[in-house]
Design a protein around this motif. Structure first.
Motif, PDB file in Angstrom:
ATOM      1  N   ARG A 109      33.816  27.149  34.254  1.00 43.27           N
ATOM      2  CA  ARG A 109      34.842  27.933  34.188  1.00 43.27           C
ATOM      3  C   ARG A 109      35.288  28.631  35.622  1.00 43.27           C
ATOM      4  N   PRO A 110      36.239  28.570  35.923  1.00 44.26           N
ATOM      5  CA  PRO A 110      36.714  29.486  37.335  1.00 44.26           C
ATOM      6  C   PRO A 110      36.544  30.869  36.994  1.00 44.26           C
ATOM      7  N   ASN A 111      36.588  31.867  37.990  1.00 40.90           N
ATOM      8  CA  ASN A 111      36.669  33.236  38.077  1.00 40.90           C
ATOM      9  C   ASN A 111      37.724  33.849  37.744  1.00 40.90           C
ATOM     10  N   ALA A 112      38.700  33.013  38.248  1.00 43.02           N
ATOM     11  CA  ALA A 112      40.481  33.643  38.382  1.00 43.02           C
ATOM     12  C   ALA A 112      41.034  32.296  38.146  1.00 43.02           C
ATOM     13  N   TYR A 120      29.840  32.545  43.043  1.00 44.17           N
ATOM     14  CA  TYR A 120      28.458  32.571  42.669  1.00 44.17           C
ATOM     15  C   TYR A 120      27.908  33.869  42.961  1.00 44.17           C
ATOM     16  N   GLY A 121      27.879  34.875  42.149  1.00 43.77           N
ATOM     17  CA  GLY A 121      27.385  36.163  42.198  1.00 43.77           C
ATOM     18  C   GLY A 121      28.476  36.931  43.032  1.00 43.77           C
TER      19      GLY A 121
END
Length: 233
Positions: free
Chosen positions: A53-56, A12-13
């Motif tokens: 959505r995942p960031n990776a 988150y950020g």
């Protein structure tokens, strides 16, 4: 395999919630998702449901979930109910949204199943937290999902309602559904599960069978004893 997470990460950020989360859920398996408050359990469940959505990393669904008739059932803190509609009207709405043709009698039977038949014509906005949770469960049962994702589903439920929920979860597993269950009472829910995933300190600290989890907890307690002894000196 119904669901597989490959090295999932979420930020988150610039704040890391978790990273390198990898696990697999099979048909008929119940997985308890545990961890302290703020560990990211609800976020991970929403990623499993496709609502975040995942960031990776990658979320993979098994072939059984890719067919037109397969559905994912997600029961979170938000009920997805319309307060101005009655209990029955809410189910009618979701019946149409899912493209089903369940009869009024079928929907009434579903309300009976969650002990809400006598409140069929009452507006959902007047329901207590527990009643709204049961109506939300009826919405999930309407789908008969192959993947059932539950975020602290017993919140607001009385003893009778919890027993009903346990019965429905057991029935879902017996018909081959995979279940991921965020529990706020791990000691009570552990006997109902096959496996545990422990999310803490930004990672998956443990993932394995309930028997292995009990051994893991004992080992953790034993390693913590010397530290406590030092503190008391």
């Amino acid at each position: 395999m119904l669901l597989q997470l490959k090295n999932i990460a979420k930020f988150y950020g610039s704040r890391l919630i978790f990273k390198n989360v990898a696990l697999q859920l099979d048909a008929g398996q119940t997985l308890l998702l545990a961890g302290p408050n703020g560990a990211g359990k609800s976020t991970l469940l929403r990623i499993m449901a496709g609502l975040a959505r995942p960031n990776a990393g990658e979320v993979l669904y098994g072939k059984a979930l890719l067919g037109a008739e397969a559905h994912i059932g997600y029961l979170g803190h938000q009920t997805f109910l319309y307060p101005a509609l009655s209990a029955l009207e809410n189910l009618m709405f979701w019946n149409r949204m899912y493209g089903f043709r369940r009869s009024r009698a079928d929907l009434q039977a579903l309300l009976q199943r969650v002990d809400l038949a006598r409140f069929a014509e009452e507006k959902a906005g007047n329901f207590s937290r527990g009643m709204a949770q049961r109506l939300n469960l009826a919405r999930i049962l309407l789908v008969s999902p192959l993947l059932l994702l539950l975020d602290e589903p017993t919140t607001g439920l009385d003893v009778r309602s919890r027993a009903m929920l346990d019965m429905e979860i057991k029935a879902a597993g017996q018909r081959g559904a995979g279940i991921v269950w965020i529990s706020h009472s791990l000691d009570d829910d552990l006997p109902k599960a096959d496996a545990v995933a422990l999310l803490s300190a930004g990672k998956l600290s443990f993932c394995g069978s309930t028997g292995e989890y009990e051994k893991f907890i004992k080992q953790q307690a034993q390693t913590a004893v010397p530290d406590k002894a030092v503190q008391h000196v």
